[in-house]
Design a protein around this motif. Structure first.
Motif, PDB file in Angstrom:
ATOM      1  N   UNK A   1      -6.520   8.953  -4.368  1.00 14.24           N
ATOM      2  CA  UNK A   1      -6.989   7.563  -4.136  1.00 14.24           C
ATOM      3  C   UNK A   1      -5.542   6.797  -4.143  1.00 14.24           C
ATOM      4  N   UNK A   2      -5.770   5.563  -3.585  1.00 10.77           N
ATOM      5  CA  UNK A   2      -4.589   4.490  -3.841  1.00 10.77           C
ATOM      6  C   UNK A   2      -4.543   4.427  -5.290  1.00 10.77           C
ATOM      7  N   UNK A   3      -3.103   4.402  -5.713  1.00  7.69           N
ATOM      8  CA  UNK A   3      -2.673   4.365  -7.072  1.00  7.69           C
ATOM      9  C   UNK A   3      -1.709   3.280  -7.299  1.00  7.69           C
ATOM     10  N   UNK A   4      -1.532   2.462  -8.674  1.00 11.54           N
ATOM     11  CA  UNK A   4      -0.587   1.591  -8.856  1.00 11.54           C
ATOM     12  C   UNK A   4       0.197   1.672 -10.175  1.00 11.54           C
ATOM     13  N   UNK A   5       1.176   1.373 -10.365  1.00 14.71           N
ATOM     14  CA  UNK A   5       1.698   1.266 -11.742  1.00 14.71           C
ATOM     15  C   UNK A   5       2.883   0.370 -11.440  1.00 14.71           C
ATOM     16  N   UNK A   6       3.589  -0.206 -12.573  1.00 11.85           N
ATOM     17  CA  UNK A   6       4.637  -0.855 -12.637  1.00 11.85           C
ATOM     18  C   UNK A   6       5.858  -0.371 -12.539  1.00 11.85           C
TER      19      UNK A   6
END
Length: 257
Positions: free
Chosen positions: A180-185
């Motif tokens: 699934x779409x994933x995000x992080x810094x």
């Protein structure tokens, strides 16, 4: 007649601590958003409460093979029972996240992140399992199988819109999860993600959590509750905090062998 008038409180979402002495109700059954979280801090929140005598972590969460499910609700809380049991803590003195737990059984309840400017609070799905098997449990997590006993009730089923901080996990564990779409810094503190097009999903997620709370929604704000009851925010003690890190490091080392 508004929908708020016609609904009954008996059908609203509730959040209950492990011992049942503290209950919080939301004026909805539908979270604003549901997220799969892989971050170290959410793992540490649950581990910290467990080390103080709270609910043991579920096996998959403890082993970092199943993401933590976070459900965001409007920042309006109706304390059905146990207001005097509430306490608050941070993982670090400079953290922008305040966590709510209970003094009756050291259950993690909610967190509020200053990034969302007071619009939402976040509950973590927890399965308390069977309290009678505590003598069979390892130090910080439940054995399998367990009897299911969930903290959240009357919550509409909702798939996670996004996964956050998969970079805190071992890559081989992430590879087993549903994409699934994933995000992080990144190292500069900028939000990055995957796959291509993740930005649209991130924008939709932020739109949900940043929307203003509907006017006249019943309940009390997280911050107002703290102020009215004159709560001090404790900081997780260094010893327990260090032990929590060690548990995670040991688990990773064992998997890598």
């Amino acid at each position: 007649i508004s929908s708020n008038v016609t609904r009954t409180t008996a059908t609203m979402a509730t959040l209950t601590c492990n011992c049942g002495e503290t209950i919080i109700r939301f004026d909805t059954t539908t979270p604003r958003a549901t997220v799969e979280c892989c971050c170290d801090d959410c793992h540490k929140r649950l581990s910290y409460c467990a080390k103080l005598g709270g609910p043991a972590l579920e096996h998959g969460i403890y082993e970092r093979t199943r993401p933590i499910t976070i459900r965001y609700f409007d920042n309006r809380l109706s304390i059905v029972k146990g207001r005097a049991n509430l306490k608050f803590f941070k993982l670090r003195p400079d953290s922008g996240v305040v966590n709510m737990a209970t003094s009756c059984c050291n259950t993690f309840m909610l967190k509020e992140n200053i990034r969302y400017q007071g619009t939402v609070v976040a509950a973590i799905d927890q399965d308390y399992g069977n309290a009678d098997n505590a003598d069979l449990a390892l130090e910080d997590h439940q054995p399998r199988p367990v009897e299911h006993r969930h903290n959240l009730a009357n919550v509409e089923a909702q798939e996670a819109i996004i996964r956050t901080f998969p970079d805190d996990w071992l890559p081989e564990h992430i590879s087993f999860l549903k994409p699934i779409p994933s995000i992080w810094f990144d190292e500069g503190g900028n939000v990055v993600g995957q796959p291509d097009g993740w930005e649209a999903t991130f924008d939709a997620y932020m739109e949900r959590v940043m929307a203003h709370v509907p006017p006249m929604m019943p309940g009390i704000e997280f911050g107002v509750l703290m102020a009215e009851d004159k709560h001090e925010v404790e900081v997780a003690t260094e010893k327990i905090f260090t032990d929590t890190n060690a548990v995670t490091a040991d688990a990773k080392a064992a998997i890598a062998q």
